[in-house]
Design an enzyme around this catalytic site. Sequence first.
Site, PDB file in Angstrom:
ATOM      1  N   SER A 219       9.684   5.677  -2.710  1.00 47.38           N
ATOM      2  CA  SER A 219       8.461   5.513  -1.934  1.00 47.38           C
ATOM      3  C   SER A 219       7.265   6.195  -2.594  1.00 47.38           C
ATOM      4  CB  SER A 219       8.708   6.027  -0.512  1.00 47.38           C
ATOM      5  OG  SER A 219       7.659   5.687   0.349  1.00 47.38           O
TER       6      SER A 219
ATOM      7  N   ASP B 133       1.666   3.399 -15.597  1.00 43.52           N
ATOM      8  CA  ASP B 133       0.746   2.298 -15.898  1.00 43.52           C
ATOM      9  C   ASP B 133      -0.510   2.779 -16.613  1.00 43.52           C
ATOM     10  OD1 ASP B 133       2.561   0.649 -14.735  1.00 43.52           O
ATOM     11  OD2 ASP B 133       1.234  -0.125 -13.167  1.00 43.52           O
TER      12      ASP B 133
ATOM     13  N   LYS C  39      11.701   1.461  -3.418  1.00 45.06           N
ATOM     14  CA  LYS C  39      11.131   1.170  -2.095  1.00 45.06           C
ATOM     15  C   LYS C  39       9.644   0.875  -2.284  1.00 45.06           C
ATOM     16  CE  LYS C  39      10.395   2.999   2.594  1.00 45.06           C
ATOM     17  NZ  LYS C  39       8.918   3.023   2.622  1.00 45.06           N
TER      18      LYS C  39
END
Length: 407
Positions: free
Chosen positions: A309, A320, A334
């Site tokens: 999460s 990224d 998740k």
Amino acid sequence: MSKKKVITLMVVLLLITNAITFGLTNLMSITFNNKAYVPLAEYNKLKSIYNEFSKVMAVENYVKENYLRDVDEKKLVDGQLKGMLQSLEDPYSNYMTQDEFASFLQQTSGTYAGIGVVVTPGEDNLITVVSPIEGTPGEKSGIKSGDKIIKVNGVEYLGENMDQAVKVMKGDPNTKVVLTIMRKDKAGKNDIFDLEITREVIRLITVKSSLIDDNIGYIKITSFDDLTYKDFKTELDKLGRRNIKGLIIDLRNNPGGLLDRCAQIADELLGEGDIVYTQTKSGKREYLKSNQSMVDYPLVLLVNGGSASASEILAGAIKDHKRGTLIGTTTFGKGVVQRIHDLDDGSGLKLTISEYFTPNGINIHGVGIAPDIIVELPEGVEEIGVDNLKEDIQLRTAIDEIKSKIK
């Protein structure tokens, strides 16, 4: 007055009267001889509602009239609401009674009494351990990420009844609870055993820091609750005053928590850009962004299958943006977001309302985030972190990676 004017006036009065009559009959009901006359549109609406819920009302009335035992009407309504949310077949959406909702809110505040494990309904409808919380009775007893809790105090519970099981696992400090655990052994067979755990008052200290080799900062984040960002900033500033040259953030076995606290921490580590964006089924997007201000240390994040999460949001943003290196094993996976909605009587519900995407538009739900450097812990290694550096090869790899980046 001429005949023409009289006729014109009568027509106008007739039109006004009809308009008023039409308006009133469409805005209000009329009662006459114990009968109510309602506008057609209102009647059709009421008929539609009745047709939709007549089956529910018929079953409820049949139960009340014919069930052998006394019927608790409040429990009957709670059961209907629980069933409604369970029918979504989404393990993260559920209705909570007053007690359950109060308990849920207490957990995110950082203090509660229990054993300290984060669980979720698994795809097999078994209660699945996301991770034990560091330093709690659950971790000390040997509970692991991926364990299945099949009984609590000898009573069987499934994922659909997880809230009831959690309520039983909590209790007064210094009292005991017995969990029946199912865990796969090395051969892939299910091993079933009992663990007796003593409950404690759990004040979640979610952030701890250490100094490694005099110039590498280490911060362990165990979950994201109300106090996590404040504690993180305190520890980060403390390490900064000790002139660290690199930073390791340990998110292993961190099951997540509050998205806004995660975003605040990400803002300390990233330059200007997206942290994450969420998207609803209608396509509406909401972006969380970081500003230009950031700490500029070489950075490594440690992750594993218990990182879920909010942990994955932080890890995905770092990866990224190429801001740091991820080391460990693939995260839990998740990638959906829940909204908490409280109801007037103190009950509430948690509903999946959107899915989240990393800055590069990747949804990791059910897949997880693969680290840049995969490092598996040796079989049998239970303790991780700076106190067990000899066996924690993931942390040792992170230290080597930081040293290679320090100028």
